[in-house]
Design a protein around this motif. Structure first.
Motif, PDB file in Angstrom:
ATOM      1  N   ALA A 126     -16.384   0.008  11.746  1.00 21.59           N
ATOM      2  CA  ALA A 126     -16.402   0.569  13.100  1.00 21.59           C
ATOM      3  C   ALA A 126     -15.228   1.524  13.303  1.00 21.59           C
ATOM      4  O   ALA A 126     -15.386   2.595  13.916  1.00 21.59           O
ATOM      5  N   ILE A 127     -14.102   1.200  12.752  1.00 21.83           N
ATOM      6  CA  ILE A 127     -12.924   2.063  12.880  1.00 21.83           C
ATOM      7  C   ILE A 127     -13.149   3.352  12.104  1.00 21.83           C
ATOM      8  O   ILE A 127     -12.861   4.459  12.597  1.00 21.83           O
ATOM      9  N   LEU A 128     -13.703   3.251  10.891  1.00 26.88           N
ATOM     10  CA  LEU A 128     -13.947   4.451  10.091  1.00 26.88           C
ATOM     11  C   LEU A 128     -14.991   5.341  10.761  1.00 26.88           C
ATOM     12  O   LEU A 128     -14.838   6.572  10.756  1.00 26.88           O
ATOM     13  N   LYS A 129     -16.044   4.758  11.323  1.00 20.70           N
ATOM     14  CA  LYS A 129     -17.061   5.571  12.009  1.00 20.70           C
ATOM     15  C   LYS A 129     -16.465   6.271  13.236  1.00 20.70           C
ATOM     16  O   LYS A 129     -16.819   7.386  13.556  1.00 20.70           O
ATOM     17  N   LYS A 130     -15.553   5.579  13.927  1.00 21.56           N
ATOM     18  CA  LYS A 130     -14.938   6.145  15.113  1.00 21.56           C
ATOM     19  C   LYS A 130     -14.145   7.400  14.756  1.00 21.56           C
ATOM     20  O   LYS A 130     -14.109   8.366  15.519  1.00 21.56           O
ATOM     21  N   HIS A 131     -13.513   7.408  13.588  1.00 15.52           N
ATOM     22  CA  HIS A 131     -12.702   8.562  13.157  1.00 15.52           C
ATOM     23  C   HIS A 131     -13.527   9.553  12.337  1.00 15.52           C
ATOM     24  O   HIS A 131     -12.971  10.535  11.825  1.00 15.52           O
TER      25      HIS A 131
END
Length: 134
Positions: A127-132
């Motif tokens: 989720a963090i990687l998709k957000k960035h």
């Protein structure tokens, strides 16, 4: 009488040492030595030495020192207890005032704690990687 004689002899010895130091052309040290050497005679002449000697062998004086020490301890204990009471009021009634550190197990969400499911850990990372946008 004996106290005055002892102080005079002590001062005379100190002045002799100051004279020997002055002969070596160390005048500043000689002046300081002479000043310290004159202290016993000055104290004997003012009566301070007699007062100290009489107080040293007086049990009432030692009891007075004990009472003074007890008073100081009580005063410091009161200050210490007052300071701890203020800290508890500031923190909200006995709860710790500081927040847990960012990396401590208390501050991590349940999915990020050790021993939890590995899939939960990777879903947070995804989720963090998709957000960035990675």
């Amino acid at each position: 009488m004996l106290i005055g004689t002892a102080c005079t002899l002590l001062s005379a010895a100190g002045l002799g040492i100051a004279f020997l130091v002055a002969r070596r052309r160390r005048y500043a040290l000689a002046l300081r030595t002479a000043a310290v050497a004159l202290l016993p005679v000055g104290l004997a002449m003012t009566g301070v030495v007699r007062f100290v000697v009489n107080m040293t062998f007086n049990p009432v004086a030692w009891a007075g020192f004990g009472v003074l020490a007890c008073a100081v301890l009580l005063f410091l204990s009161g200050r210490l207890a007052e300071g701890r009471g203020r800290d508890r009021e500031r923190s909200g009634g006995g709860t710790p005032a500081a927040e847990p550190a960012a990396g401590s197990p208390r501050s991590l969400p349940k999915s990020g704690r050790r021993g939890g499911g590995e899939a939960d850990d990777f879903s947070d990372i995804e989720a963090i990687l998709k957000k960035h946008g990675i």
